[in-house]
Design an enzyme around this catalytic site. Sequence first.
Site, short mmCIF file in Angstrom:
data_model
loop_
_atom_site.label_atom_id
_atom_site.label_comp_id
_atom_site.label_asym_id
_atom_site.label_seq_id
_atom_site.Cartn_x
_atom_site.Cartn_y
_atom_site.Cartn_z
N GLY A 148 -2.63 1.60 2.60
CA GLY A 148 -3.33 0.57 3.34
C GLY A 148 -4.73 0.19 2.92
O GLY A 148 -5.25 -0.80 3.41
N PRO A 205 -0.71 4.95 -1.21
CA PRO A 205 -1.40 3.69 -1.50
C PRO A 205 -0.56 2.78 -2.40
O PRO A 205 0.12 3.25 -3.31
CB PRO A 205 -2.67 4.14 -2.23
CG PRO A 205 -2.31 5.45 -2.84
CD PRO A 205 -1.24 6.07 -2.00
N GLY A 206 -0.61 1.50 -2.13
CA GLY A 206 0.09 0.52 -2.97
C GLY A 206 -0.90 -0.46 -3.55
O GLY A 206 -1.35 -0.35 -4.68
N ARG A 207 -1.30 -1.43 -2.70
CA ARG A 207 -2.17 -2.53 -3.14
C ARG A 207 -3.41 -2.06 -3.90
O ARG A 207 -3.76 -2.63 -4.94
CB ARG A 207 -2.61 -3.31 -1.89
CG ARG A 207 -3.37 -4.58 -2.19
CD ARG A 207 -4.06 -5.11 -0.93
NE ARG A 207 -3.23 -5.12 0.22
CZ ARG A 207 -2.47 -6.15 0.62
NH1 ARG A 207 -2.48 -7.26 -0.07
NH2 ARG A 207 -1.73 -6.06 1.71
N ARG A 266 1.99 -15.00 -1.55
CA ARG A 266 1.03 -14.55 -0.53
C ARG A 266 0.27 -15.68 0.17
O ARG A 266 0.08 -15.63 1.38
CB ARG A 266 0.06 -13.51 -1.11
CG ARG A 266 0.77 -12.28 -1.69
CD ARG A 266 -0.17 -11.13 -2.01
NE ARG A 266 -0.71 -10.54 -0.81
CZ ARG A 266 -1.92 -10.78 -0.37
NH1 ARG A 266 -2.75 -11.53 -1.05
NH2 ARG A 266 -2.32 -10.23 0.76
N CYS A 268 9.20 -27.79 -3.77
CA CYS A 268 9.23 -28.91 -2.83
C CYS A 268 8.99 -28.47 -1.40
O CYS A 268 9.90 -28.44 -0.57
CB CYS A 268 10.57 -29.63 -2.95
SG CYS A 268 10.70 -30.35 -4.58
N GLU A 269 7.77 -28.03 -1.13
CA GLU A 269 7.35 -27.64 0.23
C GLU A 269 5.84 -27.83 0.30
O GLU A 269 5.13 -27.46 -0.64
CB GLU A 269 7.60 -26.14 0.47
CG GLU A 269 9.04 -25.77 0.58
CD GLU A 269 9.28 -24.65 1.57
OE1 GLU A 269 8.50 -24.51 2.54
OE2 GLU A 269 10.26 -23.93 1.38
N TYR A 322 2.08 -7.16 -4.62
CA TYR A 322 2.83 -8.03 -3.72
C TYR A 322 2.94 -9.46 -4.24
O TYR A 322 2.86 -10.42 -3.47
CB TYR A 322 2.21 -8.00 -2.31
CG TYR A 322 2.17 -6.61 -1.71
CD1 TYR A 322 3.35 -5.94 -1.41
CD2 TYR A 322 0.97 -5.95 -1.48
CE1 TYR A 322 3.33 -4.66 -0.87
CE2 TYR A 322 0.94 -4.67 -0.95
CZ TYR A 322 2.12 -4.03 -0.65
OH TYR A 322 2.10 -2.78 -0.12
N1 LLP Z 1 3.39 3.06 3.26
C1 LLP Z 1 4.12 2.31 4.10
C2 LLP Z 1 5.00 2.97 5.04
C3 LLP Z 1 4.01 0.90 4.06
O1 LLP Z 1 4.71 0.17 4.92
C4 LLP Z 1 3.15 0.28 3.12
C5 LLP Z 1 3.04 -1.18 3.04
C6 LLP Z 1 2.42 1.11 2.24
C7 LLP Z 1 2.57 2.50 2.35
C8 LLP Z 1 1.49 0.57 1.22
O2 LLP Z 1 0.43 -0.11 1.80
P1 LLP Z 1 -0.77 -0.66 0.90
O3 LLP Z 1 -1.50 0.53 0.35
O4 LLP Z 1 -0.17 -1.49 -0.19
O5 LLP Z 1 -1.57 -1.47 1.83
N2 LLP Z 1 3.26 -8.04 1.43
C9 LLP Z 1 2.02 -7.80 2.14
C10 LLP Z 1 1.74 -6.33 2.30
C11 LLP Z 1 2.85 -5.60 3.05
C12 LLP Z 1 2.60 -4.11 3.18
C13 LLP Z 1 3.78 -3.41 3.72
N3 LLP Z 1 3.67 -1.97 3.80
C14 LLP Z 1 0.89 -8.50 1.40
O6 LLP Z 1 1.15 -9.14 0.38
O7 LLP Z 1 -0.26 -8.46 1.84
#
Ligand code: LLP
Length: 425
Positions: A247, A285-287, A323, A353-354, A381
């Site tokens: 997050g 962590p992802g993003r 996004r 086309c939107e 994402y």
């Molecule tokens: N763990 C769980 C259980 C999650 O649901 C998520 C993200 C993460 C970890 C990773 O979170 P991050 O570190 O990336 O914030 N598509 C959206 C974001 C959706 C996130 C969903 N869950 C966007 O483009 O902003």
Amino acid sequence: MTDSLLPGHPFIAYQDGELCVEQVRLSSLAAQHGTPLFVYSKAAMLSALAAYQRGFAGRQAQICYAMKANSSLAVLQVFAQAGCGFDIVSAGELARVLAAGGDPAKVIFSGVGKTRAEMKQALQVGIGCFNVESTAELDVLSEVACSMGRQAPVSLRVNPNVDPKTHPYISTGLKGNKFGVAHEDAVPIYRHAASLPGLKVVGIDCHIGSQITEVTPYLDAMDRVLDLVIDIEAAGVPIHHIDFGGGLGINYNGDTPPEADALWAQLLAKLDARGFGERQLMIEPGRSLVGNAGVCLSEVLYLKPGEQKNFCIIDAAMNDLPRPAMYQAFHHIAPVQIRKGADTLYDVVGPVCESGDWIGRDRSLSVQAGDVLAVLSAGAYCMSMASNYNSRGRAAEILVDGAQVHLIRERESVFDTFQLEHLPA
Ligand code: LLP
């Protein structure tokens, strides 16, 4: 002259008027590989990871990259080779981890809707933990594990019910959304889990949302989770690890999230103060690991002046960069070669086309048809959420490592997009 576009991101910067990823000019990549084209910096990913690794130095902690942010095999390989585990949400993601050389023992499986088939596959390869989100799921998982003569390692996702102060679509830890189990129900559900023959309780997890730019929601969530750990252990169920989810946000447009190591210095101080400093920790962590490591290159097709708006029509669209359409998200847009001349205000839009197919609104740009623009902060994402809408093939992807250029995914052809379809005879 080097000029960084986003503070703290030295890997994507102008050098003498040319936008470069590490040592590679983006104009040459666009000319050679075409557009739309995603370009990622390996050094930027490793540098983002290093901030977490510094934060956890000397601790028992496992970083599990939330691969939904960017699930390209080569990106997974970078993190697998750096020692990361993975947070997955489907059997498809598990297959990708294995194909990229990831260690199944370091995989955690999140998500509210795991199928029996997915549970089976994950048990077969021996993943590290199932992050379970409901009582019904506990029962099914126990049944599946028993049928295989196994015990499934489980953690329950609890909702700490704190406001992460982010976009409502990406806020997940509040009451009233589909994720996790309510804080007040957690102890009886843990007791139930511990009584099931196919399960072995190993941890607790939470995830309060995404693109979080403040420290307070994390500190609050940690307090709530630690309170629960005390109650669960008092009920006779030992908790081996604590998983704080993902997050942490990134800088899209002047956002000022804390650095990962600074955030964790505060969180670890709290853990120590509450006597949990020795506990095994996990994060997902992802993003923050990939978001600002990537750009999407796109060619300007047409400039269309109008009475109310000027449009800059580019060859990337909402199917490549969903996004803005989905979350009204902001991504910086910058020319890959600086052109001298007066700026004009444009809405930068794609060919889909939107009316929702916009990439940036009211952007000041000096551009001509044929120029290449870079959409920044496109490492997370974007490609992982790309679609074939309007029968558009998905973009190609490049990984830059110093001066080296690796084509890590080929452009999808029109044939690729319909090869699984059949015409009735
Ligand atoms: N763990 C769980 C259980 C999650 O649901 C998520 C993200 C993460 C970890 C990773 O979170 P991050 O570190 O990336 O914030 N598509 C959206 C974001 C959706 C996130 C969903 N869950 C966007 O483009 O902003």
